[in-house]
Write an enzyme that holds these catalytic residues in place. Structure first.
Site, short mmCIF file in Angstrom:
data_model
loop_
_atom_site.label_atom_id
_atom_site.label_comp_id
_atom_site.label_asym_id
_atom_site.label_seq_id
_atom_site.Cartn_x
_atom_site.Cartn_y
_atom_site.Cartn_z
N ARG A 110 15.10 -1.08 1.05
CA ARG A 110 14.47 -1.81 -0.05
C ARG A 110 15.50 -1.84 -1.18
NH1 ARG A 110 9.37 1.06 1.72
NH2 ARG A 110 7.83 -0.57 2.08
N ARG A 115 17.24 -5.53 3.21
CA ARG A 115 16.30 -6.58 2.82
C ARG A 115 16.70 -7.12 1.46
NH1 ARG A 115 10.06 -5.19 1.94
NH2 ARG A 115 10.84 -4.31 -0.01
N GLU A 125 5.19 -10.82 7.29
CA GLU A 125 4.17 -10.12 6.48
C GLU A 125 3.16 -11.10 5.89
OE1 GLU A 125 6.18 -7.83 3.46
OE2 GLU A 125 7.67 -9.37 3.12
N ASN A 161 2.04 -3.65 5.64
CA ASN A 161 1.36 -3.41 4.35
C ASN A 161 0.89 -4.74 3.78
OD1 ASN A 161 2.45 -0.90 4.81
ND2 ASN A 161 4.08 -1.11 3.31
N ASP A 162 1.79 -5.70 3.72
CA ASP A 162 1.40 -7.00 3.19
C ASP A 162 0.60 -7.80 4.22
OD1 ASP A 162 2.21 -7.23 0.48
OD2 ASP A 162 4.30 -7.14 1.15
N ARG A 208 -3.51 -4.44 -1.62
CA ARG A 208 -3.02 -3.18 -1.08
C ARG A 208 -3.11 -2.01 -2.05
NH1 ARG A 208 3.35 -4.50 0.05
NH2 ARG A 208 3.64 -2.27 -0.11
N CYS A 227 7.89 -2.22 9.99
CA CYS A 227 8.40 -1.37 8.91
C CYS A 227 7.36 -1.10 7.85
CB CYS A 227 9.67 -1.96 8.30
SG CYS A 227 9.40 -3.56 7.53
C1 PEP Z 1 5.31 -4.33 4.06
O1 PEP Z 1 4.80 -5.21 3.37
O2 PEP Z 1 4.75 -3.81 5.05
C2 PEP Z 1 6.66 -3.83 3.74
C3 PEP Z 1 7.27 -2.98 4.54
O3 PEP Z 1 7.22 -4.27 2.59
P1 PEP Z 1 6.86 -3.68 1.14
O4 PEP Z 1 5.94 -2.49 1.37
O5 PEP Z 1 8.15 -3.31 0.52
O6 PEP Z 1 6.17 -4.83 0.50
MG MG Z 2 6.01 -6.37 1.97
#
Ligand code: PEP
Ligand code: MG
Length: 838
Positions: free
Chosen positions: A563, A599, A698, A721-722, A732, A769
């Site tokens: 990140r 990323r 995502e 996550n997204d 989230r 991820c």
């Molecule tokens: C996700 O969205 O799952 C991700 C890994 O990216 P971030 O948590 O940085 O938005």
């Molecule tokens: Mg994300």
């Protein structure tokens, strides 16, 4: 330590004052008397060469304070400074303070490690006690702020910067400690104001003053500096803020900073319920740990100088103890766990504590113990008055170090926490130092009446792997010593007098948890291959360069998600190409040939940057984030890609774009990659022949259209996550919909399957991820759906690898087929638990 030179016309006078100053400051103060001429028949006078030599003898990078008696002593000293190399001259301060009193006050201040400006300030205030006593106005009183010294070319006007605090716990004790340390390294007067609450300004020399500003995550602070190094100190603080004030990134810290989640409890009669603080289960007899109050000797105080010297000695003793605890904890549990002890040391150097104690001793004639105790109580009280519960809890830290000093002062030191035998330690509360000294072979668990799950003691218990429950209330203290209890660090409960069946159940779950964690760590460096021989890459999510070290140590085979936001957040201008290249290169070098997915910048409406102003958005998660933002500022993306390409010429670096919705966005980003490549080559730089590129999947649309992206990328990485937040319309970070946002929902699993299915014909790598990759219950399902790379925070890596090794893909596929047909995440969890949890 700041060095001190005493210049007098008379060698005898200089020697005598030096003797007095050493008496007060301690024999190891770096102090040189110089007086008379270097001629046998001229005993009175001053000699620039002798002064120059004396300065050289006490030289340290902390600087040198020179006190002079009269007239030509000043001229000789100025000449002596001229003889120094240019880079040293700025660190020599000629001080107008009274010669005798100034020397004594300066020696005391230098000895406790104060900065050059502070030592000078103390020296100038040297007349205050005498003036007070005689009832006449004096020079600035002890502890008063003097204007910072002005050096040629130095900034005399006030410079300011604004920073927004991103640390999850705000400017908490460790973060504030780092700010104080950074400020102390420069000759500048630094003050911090909490712009959001209006609290402040507070002097950055004091951890207590900064900490009690109560700065929370998301608040803004202003840092103002004046003095010779105003610009430099602000740069240093800005850089520190960009690194999150030395905290690990959210993900790496998460494992030890985050308490275990509260689980549903099956209440049994007699069970005490507190808060889960450290996972694990233990059974054993209660061992009470009682701290007795430290008795201060009765009787009148000795001479102030004697009392002060005794207090200083006790402080130094406590500092030695704190440092050795810090080193021991760092060895056992890592640097992050040990960082609280740096804050503890700073508490002891803090003028907010020292000044009132000094005043009580010298001006009120109080004994060292009583002076110290009341100073500690006052500072602890100001922490306790804060609203934020985390900051409020720092009162306990101040009291803990205060107690350590009192123990040294009264000779009670060395009485370490000792138990009558192995068992579950029960206490009202524990200090970090007590917790750090716990031996997991003797202390099976920790149960406290007070304390919260984010206390440093809880953090330390987690990092030492000792199950702990806190906040049990006074009832726990009433459980008799020797009573057998079951302590459950998952549910946050303590069960006194369990029956045989309950003991057997607890022992087997304790054993299962302990052995699985230990086995996972022992095999962390082994590859992860499923039972049927399918290799799975287990990678690390990292958020800053230091995380790369932890990733390698945890057995990561690669970095699945870097990140890059760490370089962009918490500052007020964009990082340049060189700065970015250096940071990415540093990480790649630590990884030693392991691949890394970089990323590109993933910020936007929900994570605004002050230097990329954006219009307000009603729904920032649906607004201009991730790649969408980068495409509106192509020069920002192009700079980042140039840095990435330069590093990719020497290391296995791949590039990934976040928040991609349409193919057009990807193609635009790839065009910018080619432009960046031309820029680097035109400037004579090297680029890789082939740069592997991928997208984060995502957004549900990207998952469902993965086949359209597949011919244009080398890999997909699913950001669950997204993906879960968008698929389930559950924000989230919103705890009110946290139950809905479980990424094990069949709908999310279907999106994972769609992505993997699109990748298969082209043999593209598919990774996950998001947090789901660290959920061992989800691991067999993700592999069954076609995922072949799992990337998570480092502490989770051994556990994930172990989970992969127990997967039989054929069975997992059958279970996954059933899971896709279910109607809720809870149902998937239940199915996976019965199919995979052993
Ligand atoms: C996700 O969205 O799952 C991700 C890994 O990216 P971030 O948590 O940085 O938005
Ligand atoms: Mg994300």
């Amino acid at each position: 330590m700041v060095g001190i030179v005493l210049v007098s016309h008379s060698a005898k006078l200089a020697d005598g004052v030096a003797e007095l100053a050493r008496e007060m400051g301690g024999a190891d103060v770096s102090l040189e008397p110089v007086g008379g001429l270097d001629l046998p028949d001229r005993p009175v006078g001053t000699d620039a060469v002798l002064v120059h030599q004396a300065i050289e003898r006490v030289w340290s990078d902390d600087g040198v304070l020179v006190l002079m008696d009269l007239g030509s002593a000043v001229l000789s000293t100025e000449m002596a400074v001229e003889m120094l190399p240019e880079d040293r001259r700025g660190r020599v301060l000629l001080c107008e303070a009274p010669f005798v009193e100034g020397a004594i006050a300066a020696a005391v201040a230098a000895r406790v490690g104060r900065s050059l400006g502070e030592v000078a300030e103390e020296a100038r205030g040297g007349l205050a006690p005498k003036a007070d006593h005689l009832g006449v106005p004096s020079a600035p009183p002890i502890g008063a702020r003097a204007e910072p010294e002005k050096a040629p070319g130095a900034a005399v006007e006030e410079l300011t910067i604004r920073l927004s605090i991103e640390n999850p716990l705000g400017l908490h004790a460790r973060a504030a400690a780092r700010l104080v340390q950074a400020a102390a390294a420069f000759e500048a007067d630094v003050r911090v104001t909490n712009l959001t609450t209006g609290r402040g300004p507070a002097g950055a020399r004091s951890l207590n003053a900064i900490g009690t500003l109560g700065v929370l995550q998301g608040q803004e602070i202003e840092v103002a500096a004046t003095g010779p190094h105003a610009t430099e100190v602000l740069e240093a603080i800005r850089a520190l803020a960009a690194e999150g004030f030395g905290d690990l990134s959210t993900e790496s810290a998460a494992a030890i900073e985050t308490p275990p989640p509260v689980v549903e409890i099956e209440l049994i009669e007699g069970m005490l319920v507190g808060l889960p603080a450290s996972p694990g289960v233990a059974v054993g007899p209660v061992r009470h740990f009682v701290t007795t109050d430290i008795e201060l000797p009765p009787g009148p105080a000795a001479e102030p100088a004697e009392e002060w010297a005794a207090l200083e000695k006790a402080i130094e003793g406590a500092v030695v103890e704190i440092r050795s605890t810090r080193d021991a904890v760092a060895d056992r549990a890592g640097r992050q766990a040990a960082a609280i002890f740096e804050a503890h040391e700073l508490f002891l150097r803090d003028e907010e504590l020292l000044a009132p104690a000094r005043k009580a001793i010298f001006e009120e004639g109080r004994g060292a113990g009583r002076a110290w105790r009341s100073a500690v109580e006052r500072v602890a009280e100001s922490w306790r008055a804060l609203e934020d519960p985390y900051l409020r809890a720092r009162a306990a830290d101040v009291e803990a170090v205060g107690r350590q000093v009192l123990a040294h002062l009264t000779g009670a030191a060395g009485a370490k926490l000792s138990l009558a035998g192995p068992g579950v330690l029960v206490a009202r509360d524990l200090t970090p130092a007590d917790t750090a000294g716990l031996d997991p072979d003797v202390v099976f668990g920790v149960a406290t009446a007070l304390g919260g799950p984010t206390s440093h003691s809880a953090v330390l218990a987690r990092s030492l792997g000792i199950p702990a429950v806190v906040g049990l209330g006074s009832q726990i203290l009433e459980v008799q010593d020797g009573t057998t209890v079951v302590i459950d660090g998952f549910s946050g409960t303590v069960l006194p007098n369990p029956d045989a069946e309950q003991i057997a159940g607890a022992q087997s779950s304790a054993e299962a948890f302990r052995s699985s964690e230990a086995a996972a760590r022992a095999e962390a460096s082994e590859p992860s291959v499923t039972l049927d021989g399918t290799p799975v890459e287990v990678a690390a999510n990292i958020g800053r360069p230091e995380d790369a070290i932890a990733a390698v140590a945890a057995g990561a085979e690669s970095v699945g998600l870097l990140r890059t936001e760490f370089l962009f957040i918490g500052r007020d201008r964009l990082p340049g190409e060189e700065e970015q290249e250096a940071a990415y290169r540093q990480i790649a070098e630590v990884l030693g040939g392991r691949p890394m997915i970089l990323r590109t910048l993933d910020v936007g409406g929900d994570k605004p940057l002050p230097y990329l102003p954006m219009p307000h958005e009603a729904n920032p998660f649906l607004g201009v984030r991730g790649l969408r933002l980068s495409l509106t500022r192509p020069e920002v993306l192009r700079t980042q890609l140039r840095a990435a390409l330069r590093v990719a010429a020497d290391h296995p670096v791949r590039v990934m774009f976040p928040m991609v919705t349409t193919l057009e966005e990807l193609m635009d980003a790839k065009t910018i990659v080619e432009e960046a490549r031309s820029d680097v080559e035109a400037a004579g730089g090297r680029t890789p022949e082939q740069l592997e590129m991928g997208i984060m999947v995502e957004i549900p649309a990207a998952a469902l259209s993965a086949a359209t992206f597949a011919p244009h990328v080398q890999f997909f990485s699913i950001g669950t996550n997204d993906l879960a937040q968008y698929a389930l319309a559950a924000e989230r970070g919103n705890e009110r919909v946290a139950g809905l946002a479980d990424a094990l929902h069949p709908a999310v699993l279907r999106l994972v399957r769609a992505t993997a299915a699109a990748a298969e014909p082209l043999d593209l790598m598919v990774g996950v991820c998001g947090e789901l990759a660290a959920d061992t219950l989800a691991v067999p399902l993700l592999l069954a759906l076609g995922v072949r790379e799992l990337s998570a925070s480092s502490p989770a890596i051994p556990r994930i690898k172990r989970a992969v090794r127990s997967v039989d893909l054929r069975t997992a596929r059958e279970v996954a087929e059933q899971a896709l047909e279910l109607d809720s995440a809870a149902a998937v969890r239940a199915l996976a638990t019965s199919a995979f949890a052993h």
